[in-house]
Design an enzyme around this catalytic site. Structure first.
Site, mmCIF file in Angstrom:
data_model
loop_
_atom_site.group_PDB
_atom_site.id
_atom_site.type_symbol
_atom_site.label_atom_id
_atom_site.label_comp_id
_atom_site.label_asym_id
_atom_site.label_seq_id
_atom_site.Cartn_x
_atom_site.Cartn_y
_atom_site.Cartn_z
ATOM 1 N N CYS A 141 0.006 3.833 2.723
ATOM 2 C CA CYS A 141 0.445 3.313 4.029
ATOM 3 C C CYS A 141 1.926 3.623 4.251
ATOM 4 O O CYS A 141 2.329 3.956 5.367
ATOM 5 C CB CYS A 141 0.224 1.801 4.109
ATOM 6 S SG CYS A 141 -1.479 1.288 3.946
ATOM 7 N N CYS A 145 0.828 -1.208 0.000
ATOM 8 C CA CYS A 145 0.000 0.000 0.000
ATOM 9 C C CYS A 145 0.865 1.263 0.000
ATOM 10 O O CYS A 145 1.578 1.541 0.965
ATOM 11 C CB CYS A 145 -0.919 -0.033 1.229
ATOM 12 S SG CYS A 145 -1.829 1.478 1.529
#
Length: 132
Positions: A79, A76
């Site tokens: 993230c 991600c």
């Protein structure tokens, strides 16, 4: 009126001298160490750690310190950008902990807390989720 001006001038000098002396005292007293807000025995935050399904209850739900839980995945992009910012804030703040949960490895936790998008950050206090 000259007498009134002389008296007011004397009061002004006396007041100024008193203020100068007080500020000197204040400078010295500011140099004294400030007492800590927490006792040495109180649990302290500022820790960042990985959590799994096995350690979630112990490290998050039973923690006496409020804990921010970061649900993330290694693939991600957002993230990867958010993670270091939260980590630095938690370490600098010292009042909360940060638990990082990789949702690819801990699917049941992601399911239990209805994680539908990444990154998701949830605050826990006294074993209950309080904010997303």
């Amino acid at each position: 009126m000259p007498g009134v001006l002389a008296i007011n001038r004397q009061r002004l000098f006396a007041t100024t001298a008193a203020l100068v002396n007080r500020s000197a005292v204040a400078r010295v007293s500011r140099q004294q160490p400030i007492s800590r807000l927490y006792s040495d025995n109180a649990p302290k935050g500022g820790q960042v750690f990985e959590v799994t399904e096995k350690t979630f209850e112990e490290k998050v739900l039973q923690s006496p310190i409020p804990t921010i839980v970061d649900f993330y995945a290694s693939w991600c992009g957002p993230c990867k950008m958010l993670g270091p910012i939260i980590e630095k804030s938690v370490k600098d703040n010292g009042k909360v902990n940060l638990a990082k949960i990789n949702v690819d490895e801990n699917l049941s936790l992601a399911s239990d807390y209805s994680i539908t998008s990444l990154p998701t950050v949830v605050g826990f206090h006294n074993g209950e989720p309080h904010s997303r």
